[in-house]
Scaffold this motif. Structure first.
Motif, mmCIF file in Angstrom:
data_model
loop_
_atom_site.group_PDB
_atom_site.id
_atom_site.type_symbol
_atom_site.label_atom_id
_atom_site.label_comp_id
_atom_site.label_asym_id
_atom_site.label_seq_id
_atom_site.Cartn_x
_atom_site.Cartn_y
_atom_site.Cartn_z
ATOM 1 N N SER A 2 0.855 -1.175 0.000
ATOM 2 C CA SER A 2 0.000 0.000 0.000
ATOM 3 C C SER A 2 0.893 1.228 0.000
ATOM 4 N N THR A 272 -11.454 5.012 8.245
ATOM 5 C CA THR A 272 -10.399 4.742 7.274
ATOM 6 C C THR A 272 -9.051 4.668 7.983
ATOM 7 N N LYS A 276 -6.503 1.369 8.307
ATOM 8 C CA LYS A 276 -5.164 1.379 7.711
ATOM 9 C C LYS A 276 -4.186 0.540 8.519
ATOM 10 N N GLN A 387 -8.015 1.113 -3.221
ATOM 11 C CA GLN A 387 -7.527 0.243 -2.158
ATOM 12 C C GLN A 387 -6.051 -0.108 -2.389
ATOM 13 N N GLN A 390 -2.663 3.755 -2.180
ATOM 14 C CA GLN A 390 -3.142 4.708 -1.182
ATOM 15 C C GLN A 390 -2.224 5.921 -1.159
ATOM 16 N N THR A 394 -5.653 9.301 -4.647
ATOM 17 C CA THR A 394 -6.770 8.367 -4.497
ATOM 18 C C THR A 394 -7.649 8.761 -3.308
ATOM 19 N N SER A 395 -7.043 9.317 -2.250
ATOM 20 C CA SER A 395 -7.860 9.770 -1.109
ATOM 21 C C SER A 395 -8.804 10.868 -1.560
ATOM 22 N N LYS A 456 -14.632 -1.605 -1.433
ATOM 23 C CA LYS A 456 -13.289 -1.353 -0.922
ATOM 24 C C LYS A 456 -12.995 -2.297 0.246
#
Lengths: 595, 361
Positions: A2, A272, A276, A387, A390, A394-395, A456
């Motif tokens: 990630s 979120t 993580k 997903q 990251q 993408t956020s 996700k």
């Protein structure tokens, strides 16, 4: 794996194609229309008006209702998880007698909701309800109105919204590696320890997603507080709806909606963050299917059986009564007096022999099916990208895709109208109002946040080593996606599509503004027949439509879920360790170590 | 792959529908040679209304077809229809709108979504009931009284309330009347207007004296909140409440269904009337056909039939003869409250907002 940087991510042509399509869609259908409607609301004459905040702050009722909505949201996030996890465990994890029947009972929330569900509970626990009358016989002094206020609303909404647990948490549970559980038991771990330390941590991404949805459901609560809240417990949504409908007060509606929206997004950010860093798939290469666990403590076994069957009764009684009452006349429904001899088919004849006939049903089915498939199909790629990579880009996309959660659907619809009632370069110079496409666009956008959250969460539980192995062997991105990722997430994707489909069948708020006059969906017809402003059949028509919708949605769930379960079961018997079947992605949790 | 193909086919189908249906307001090649005064051309007219429930929509569509008009009815609540008409003004979809009352149509007119016209039956209606301005953009069709009804088995006429204000000023009626929980509906806004306009005071908040606002506060404080999906008559039958607001047309059928007897209060100031109107949507390119439809729809003949069928009280003087005598007699027995509608229309939005924020509990 990630935390790919935005720059390296953009080297892949697959990412570029998805990214460009997504950017256009977000700009054209999420940002532009909603920015337009918010600007028109908050800057009525080109100048900002702070009137709305002032008015709301000085209103006791608004502040109290807002407080109630938040209280309900927080309480519901907890209670739904408790009940939801319990019913998932008794149907999928523990050995419980008759668990298939129990499953069917708990699954009734898949197929109905809203005002009729609240009415169903009132038939049972309300002042003249069956249970109340029974209890009053035993305890003559009791208050017949006991089932009202915050407590009643919380109870009803808790039992009404465990759908996400039954579908998605149960799916995630099937992915837990049984060998890990056996290993833990051999080392002397108790049932409780295994649940707490091995099973529940694996379910985290899905539980977080379901929690956000419960929170959102609580914030947006409408019919249960109206029916059961009484004077003490009213929520903010009715006020938002009234103000949305009044052009001079629309700024208040928008402000309230934005407050709720921001709270939801904050909740999303917290979840979120919690999500993580965990690894939610197995690092072992060979895993085995989950086997149901016997409860060894006899007392616990009895207690859990009793609790499971009590819940079963709570879930199924309202449905049974709603179906019965749909055959009774309006007066019997509203006064709560049901006699078996007075049940007739009259209500069904009246509803089904209208001149419009089945046409609105078909229009709604086509619209809902298209919207469900397009949303899930498109977001499969997007959820995967978000997903897998990251980073800040993408956020940003992820948060933008949640815009439909911020505004009530009537405002979303108004935004689409004022943005596309003239040729607009964003859609190639076309005019969208008055076409059949605009309602489809609205349906797709409204369902994006829910679909994205659930997809996700599902991708989080996929073992990336499968993908890496395929890539090393030279498979292309799309091939990997189609042959490896898709089969794993397909059962969940199908369940999401089915839920999306079901929830749009009777949509009124969007359709009323956007439907093509020659292709009017079911929601508008239902509204015309159930409003009850003029005639007396409105209430019985409501019940008939609810039962008819139950039949359609029940059939959908069977097609998608019932068949997927059986197929999955067969396939995995043949290929017990194949990673391509739904039931066998491989677990073991290493919390926050993968970095 | 097959799924992708099926999906593509589905999208193609929707696009095809879009192509065939087109924007209903934009394409209308048919009947280009018809002269202005001829009969209907049969072009499809899109009609917005909040008065389509209980089979009215279907019945009107059938009758219109027999008269040569092809209409497609789009039903929506009063507030929804109002917002929809205003939102669509740049590219109108509807051709005609009817059923909304003065308050709603005044908003639509202010939003620039309807245009002035004069129907062939203009002389047959009391123009005071419609648009009172010079350029008349909406014309009246039917009227109905908004009443306070009470359970006459429980209260004799002399024991019953004499006016709305009795409900909260006399102890025997406190908590025995149903009060609204939302002010989105036309009926509740009319009741509100009927009470508030009695306390007009230019120096008061939103044009209403403190006394007036105190009345509203007490109305909400002492009333039993309405229950969604439970009719007032069902609550009267169950003994939960004894009285509440109701439009005149619904009383006879509900008395039968719920086996209760209801009488109505006739306050000395009179009762408010809701007057349903019809209007021509601005920017329709089927204007000629739409006007012909309105001429037929609001004319004495059809309004008489409508009144027969749905127990309504027509505004058209010539149609009254065809309405049910008991309906005419009942409506004529009511004194119409003198309400300054211009004042109401200017303020109703702000009133509703103030009440929702401050007085509703």
């Amino acid at each position: 794996m990630s935390g790919t940087s935005a720059r390296s991510m953009l080297r892949s042509p697959f990412v570029i194609v998805v990214g460009v399509a997504l950017t256009w869609f977000i700009a054209a259908f999420l940002v532009w229309p909603n920015a337009n409607v918010l600007i028109a609301t908050f800057f009525p004459d080109g100048r900002f008006s702070g009137r709305a905040a002032e008015k709301l702050l000085s209103s006791d009722r608004a502040m109290k209702s807002l407080g109630n909505s938040f209280m309900l949201a927080v309480a519901l996030s907890i209670t739904v998880n408790i009940v939801g996890i319990f019913i998932v465990l008794v149907t999928h994890y523990f050995k419980i007698r008759g668990s298939r029947i129990l499953f069917l009972g708990y699954a009734t929330t898949f197929i109905y909701g809203g005002i009729v569900l609240a009415a169903g509970y009132k038939f049972i626990y309300g002042e003249k309800g069956i249970v109340t009358v029974l209890l009053a016989g035993m305890f003559p002094g009791m208050d017949a109105g006991w089932f009202s206020g915050f407590f009643a609303v919380l109870v009803v909404m808790t039992f009404a919204t465990t759908t996400n647990h039954m579908l998605f948490v149960a799916n995630a549970l099937k992915g837990v590696d049984f060998q890990t559980i056996e290993a833990a038991r051999n080392m002397g771990a108790s049932t409780w320890t295994i649940l707490r330390r091995i099973v529940l941590p694996m379910l985290k991404p899905t539980l977080f997603a379901a929690t956000i949805l419960s929170f959102l459901t609580g914030l947006g609560a409408l019919s249960a507080p109206q029916v059961l809240g009484g004077r003490e417990f009213q929520t903010i949504t009715p006020m938002i709806l009234t103000f949305t409908n009044s052009p001079t007060s629309r700024d208040l509606a928008a402000l309230l909606a934005v407050i709720l929206g921001v709270a939801t997004i904050l909740m999303l950010a917290v979840m979120t963050r919690l999500e993580k860093g965990g690894t939610y798939f197995s690092l072992s290469k060979v895993s085995s299917r989950l086997e149901k666990q016997a409860i060894t403590n006899p007392l616990a076994n009895v207690l859990i059986h009793v609790a499971a069957y009590l819940l079963f009764a709570v879930y199924t009684l309202p449905v049974v009564l709603i179906v019965l009452y749909s055959f009774a006349d309006s007066a019997a429904i509203q006064t709560g007096q049901l006699s078996l001899s007075s049940l007739t088919l009259e209500n069904y004849v009246r509803v089904l022999t209208q001149p419009s006939g089945l046409r609105p049903f078909i229009i709604s089915i086509v619209y809902s099916a298209l919207a469900a498939v397009i949303t899930v199909g498109g977001l499969l790629f997007v959820a995967r990208l978000i997903q897998k990579h990251q980073n800040w880009l993408t956020s940003l996309f992820e948060y933008l895709l949640h815009i439909p959660w911020i505004l009530p659907s009537a405002l979303l619809a108004l935004g689409l109208i004022i943005s596309y009632d003239h040729p607009n370069p964003l859609v190639g110079g076309a005019v969208l109002t008055g076409t059949t496409v605009i309602l489809l666009i609205a349906f797709v956008t409204v369902k994006i946040p829910f679909t994205l959250r659930m997809l996700k969460a599902t991708f989080t539980t996929v073992n990336s080593s499968l993908e890496e192995a395929a890539a090393i062997m030279g498979a292309r991105t799309l091939y990997i996606f189609r042959r490896i990722l898709l089969p794993i997430v397909l059962p969940t994707a199908a369940a999401i599509a089915a839920l999306n489909f079901n929830s749009m069948l009777d949509d009124y708020d969007t359709a009323i503004f956007l439907a093509h006059p020659l292709f009017q969906p079911l929601g508008l017809i239902i509204k015309a027949n159930t409003d009850g402003a003029e005639g007396v059949d409105g209430v019985s028509n409501t019940f008939v439509y609810t039962v008819l919708l139950m039949v359609i949605t029940g059939f959908t769930m069977y097609l998608v879920y019932g068949r997927a379960r059986r197929r999955g079961g067969r396939a995995s018997q043949k290929l017990p360790t194949s990673p391509t079947t739904a039931d066998t992605p491989v677990p073991v949790t290493v919390s926050s170590s993968a970095r | 792959m097959q799924k992708i193909k099926a999906l593509a086919a589905g999208i193609a189908a929707v696009l095809a529908l879009a192509g065939c249906g087109g924007a209903p307001g934009t394409a209308s090649p048919s009947g280009s040679s018809s002269e202005a005064s001829g009969g209907p051309t049969g072009e499809t007219l899109i009609v917005y209304t909040n008065s389509n429930g209980e089979g009215r929509g279907e019945w009107l569509t059938e009758k219109a077809a027999a008269a040569g008009f092809k209409i497609e009815i789009v039903g929506a609540g009063g507030a929804d229809a109002t917002n929809k008409l205003i939102a669509e003004k740049n590219n109108p979809i509807a051709d005609v709108a009817f059923g909304l009352n003065n308050m709603y149509f005044e908003q639509v007119k202010a939003g620039g979504a309807i245009e002035p016209y004069t129907p062939s039956w203009a002389e047959e209606v009391d123009s005071e009931l419609g648009d009172k301005s010079e350029d008349k953009a909406y014309w009246p069709l039917v009227k109905q009284a908004i009443l306070l009804g009470y359970n006459s088995d429980k209260f004799s006429a002399d024991k019953a309330p004499k006016d709305w204000t009795d409900l909260w000023s006399k102890d025997e009626f406190k908590d025995r009347y149903e009060r609204v929980t939302g002010l989105g509906t036309a009926t509740s806004q009319l009741v509100l207007a009927s009470i508030l306009t009695r306390y007009k005071d230019d120096s008061g908040d939103l044009g209403i004296s403190d006394e007036g606002w105190s009345q509203i506060e007490q109305y909400f404080q002492h009333g039993s909140p309405a229950v969604p999906k439970t009719d007032l008559f069902a609550r009267i039958a169950g003994g939960e409440v004894d009285m509440g607001q109701m439009p005149s047309s619904i009383i006879p059928e509900r008395e039968k269904t719920f086996k209760v007897n209801v009488d109505v209060v006739k306050p000395s100031v009179g009762v408010p009337f809701a007057v349903e109107q019809v209007a021509l949507v601005k920017g329709t390119d089927k204007k000629e056909e739409a006007l012909k439809f309105i001429d037929w729809f609001g004319g004495a003949e059809f309004q008489g039939e409508w009144a027969q069928k749905f127990n309504s009280m027509p505004v058209n003087n010539l149609a009254v003869a065809k309405a049910k005598p008991e309906v005419v007699e009942f409506v004529n027995s009511l004194k119409q409250q003198d309400i300054d509608w211009t004042f109401v229309q200017e303020n109703i939005g702000a009133w509703v907002e103030k009440i929702e924020l401050e007085y509703m509990t």
